[in-house]
Design a protein around this motif. Sequence first.
Motif, PDB file in Angstrom:
ATOM      1  N   ILE A 189     -19.455 -51.771  92.342  1.00 43.29           N
ATOM      2  CA  ILE A 189     -19.270 -53.206  92.450  1.00 43.29           C
ATOM      3  C   ILE A 189     -20.583 -53.945  92.209  1.00 43.29           C
ATOM      4  O   ILE A 189     -20.633 -54.980  91.577  1.00 43.29           O
ATOM      5  CB  ILE A 189     -18.683 -53.565  93.834  1.00 43.29           C
ATOM      6  N   LEU A 190     -21.675 -53.377  92.675  1.00 44.73           N
ATOM      7  CA  LEU A 190     -22.968 -54.018  92.461  1.00 44.73           C
ATOM      8  C   LEU A 190     -23.358 -54.018  90.982  1.00 44.73           C
ATOM      9  O   LEU A 190     -23.993 -54.938  90.509  1.00 44.73           O
ATOM     10  CB  LEU A 190     -24.036 -53.301  93.279  1.00 44.73           C
ATOM     11  N   MET A 191     -22.969 -52.977  90.248  1.00 45.50           N
ATOM     12  CA  MET A 191     -23.376 -52.856  88.861  1.00 45.50           C
ATOM     13  C   MET A 191     -22.554 -53.742  87.932  1.00 45.50           C
ATOM     14  O   MET A 191     -23.026 -54.181  86.907  1.00 45.50           O
ATOM     15  CB  MET A 191     -23.258 -51.392  88.421  1.00 45.50           C
ATOM     16  N   ALA A 192     -21.287 -53.998  88.271  1.00 46.96           N
ATOM     17  CA  ALA A 192     -20.424 -54.830  87.448  1.00 46.96           C
ATOM     18  C   ALA A 192     -20.331 -56.228  88.053  1.00 46.96           C
ATOM     19  O   ALA A 192     -20.581 -56.426  89.232  1.00 46.96           O
ATOM     20  CB  ALA A 192     -19.046 -54.194  87.327  1.00 46.96           C
ATOM     21  N   LYS A 193     -19.925 -57.199  87.232  1.00 50.22           N
ATOM     22  CA  LYS A 193     -19.883 -58.577  87.698  1.00 50.22           C
ATOM     23  C   LYS A 193     -18.701 -59.307  87.087  1.00 50.22           C
ATOM     24  O   LYS A 193     -18.312 -59.031  85.953  1.00 50.22           O
ATOM     25  CB  LYS A 193     -21.185 -59.299  87.327  1.00 50.22           C
TER      26      LYS A 193
ATOM     27  N   MET B  72      -9.881 -57.543  90.522  1.00 47.94           N
ATOM     28  CA  MET B  72     -10.786 -56.695  91.290  1.00 47.94           C
ATOM     29  C   MET B  72     -10.725 -55.215  90.911  1.00 47.94           C
ATOM     30  O   MET B  72     -11.769 -54.557  90.824  1.00 47.94           O
ATOM     31  CB  MET B  72     -10.536 -56.874  92.787  1.00 47.94           C
ATOM     32  N   PRO B  73      -9.537 -54.630  90.663  1.00 43.65           N
ATOM     33  CA  PRO B  73      -9.516 -53.216  90.272  1.00 43.65           C
ATOM     34  C   PRO B  73     -10.253 -52.914  88.963  1.00 43.65           C
ATOM     35  O   PRO B  73     -10.703 -51.789  88.752  1.00 43.65           O
ATOM     36  CB  PRO B  73      -8.015 -52.918  90.126  1.00 43.65           C
ATOM     37  N   LEU B  74     -10.401 -53.928  88.103  1.00 47.57           N
ATOM     38  CA  LEU B  74     -11.100 -53.714  86.841  1.00 47.57           C
ATOM     39  C   LEU B  74     -12.573 -53.373  87.053  1.00 47.57           C
ATOM     40  O   LEU B  74     -13.201 -52.721  86.216  1.00 47.57           O
ATOM     41  CB  LEU B  74     -10.974 -54.949  85.946  1.00 47.57           C
ATOM     42  N   LEU B  75     -13.140 -53.825  88.173  1.00 48.16           N
ATOM     43  CA  LEU B  75     -14.545 -53.543  88.458  1.00 48.16           C
ATOM     44  C   LEU B  75     -14.793 -52.057  88.662  1.00 48.16           C
ATOM     45  O   LEU B  75     -15.918 -51.584  88.515  1.00 48.16           O
ATOM     46  CB  LEU B  75     -14.998 -54.315  89.695  1.00 48.16           C
ATOM     47  N   GLY B  76     -13.737 -51.313  88.994  1.00 47.34           N
ATOM     48  CA  GLY B  76     -13.895 -49.883  89.196  1.00 47.34           C
ATOM     49  C   GLY B  76     -14.323 -49.139  87.950  1.00 47.34           C
ATOM     50  O   GLY B  76     -14.838 -48.024  88.028  1.00 47.34           O
ATOM     51  N   ALA B  77     -14.130 -49.759  86.782  1.00 52.58           N
ATOM     52  CA  ALA B  77     -14.564 -49.151  85.525  1.00 52.58           C
ATOM     53  C   ALA B  77     -16.034 -49.416  85.242  1.00 52.58           C
ATOM     54  O   ALA B  77     -16.559 -48.992  84.208  1.00 52.58           O
ATOM     55  CB  ALA B  77     -13.713 -49.672  84.369  1.00 52.58           C
ATOM     56  N   ASN B  78     -16.708 -50.121  86.162  1.00 57.40           N
ATOM     57  CA  ASN B  78     -18.127 -50.432  85.999  1.00 57.40           C
ATOM     58  C   ASN B  78     -18.395 -51.243  84.725  1.00 57.40           C
ATOM     59  O   ASN B  78     -19.341 -50.986  83.988  1.00 57.40           O
ATOM     60  CB  ASN B  78     -18.978 -49.162  86.021  1.00 57.40           C
ATOM     61  N   LYS B  79     -17.519 -52.205  84.472  1.00 53.21           N
ATOM     62  CA  LYS B  79     -17.684 -53.112  83.336  1.00 53.21           C
ATOM     63  C   LYS B  79     -17.649 -54.540  83.847  1.00 53.21           C
ATOM     64  O   LYS B  79     -16.926 -54.858  84.790  1.00 53.21           O
ATOM     65  CB  LYS B  79     -16.540 -52.940  82.323  1.00 53.21           C
TER      66      LYS B  79
END
Length: 261
Positions: free
Chosen positions: A11-15, A229-236
């Motif tokens: 979550i920290l790496m994606a925005k 929110m689930p899209l953030l799990g892909a780190n994008k």
Amino acid sequence: MKISGNHYWVILMAKIWIGCCGFSMSRKKYYEMFEAVEIQETFYNLPSKSRMEKWRMESPQNFVFTMKAWQVITHPRTSPTWRRIKEELWGDLNNYGFLRPTKENIQAWEDTLEIAKAVGAKAIVLQLPPKLELKESTYKDISEFLSKISWEGFLLAIEPRNKTWDKNRDMAKSLFEKFNIIHCVDIFKRQPVDVGEAYYIRLHGLGGEINYRYKYTDQDLRRLKDLVMPLLGANKDVFVMFNNIHMADDALRFKRILAQS
């Protein structure tokens, strides 16, 4: 709610970048409220490089511009939006549009790319016309066009607007994977093909494919949060751009809902 160390790191790496499709207020005020904007006028007519450089210089350091590609690349001369074109086009006007690998389309892309460089755009969106079906012939044309151009480090997104892209989803996925292109969607209506280095969402209102007059309710925006929110799990990174009359208010309320979660 406890979050595992790995998930928290992702979550920290994606925005999530929240913004509007166009400035709905003065740019100075907009910069104070949002961190991203999608430039709309580049679709109708390409602005001067000097004006785009001015926008880049005046914006906050971490502000993100995205932009729509010039309409002549995607839309044929029969499109009603061509009425707004101001400059004289060179070559055969019948060779423009539909992402065909013509010299006219390729030159128009090069012109678009120069504007993207001037404003420092993060992503370029190719909005396809409703008449552009996905079939073997158009797949071949689009593939050849994409093979002949470069986007030089920009994120490239394609937003289909014909139902054949949903019906031929495997073919669409093949095209996006081949060129590492982002599938731009309204996530209320369809899920994106999970390809590319980011997600790009454009919201056009509910009650039909396009309903610019729609004002999102808080319940709608909470549902949007659950979809995004689930899209953030892909780190994008996830771009969420509101494209309706009430876009500024809706986008601000969505920011608040995300902040509370």
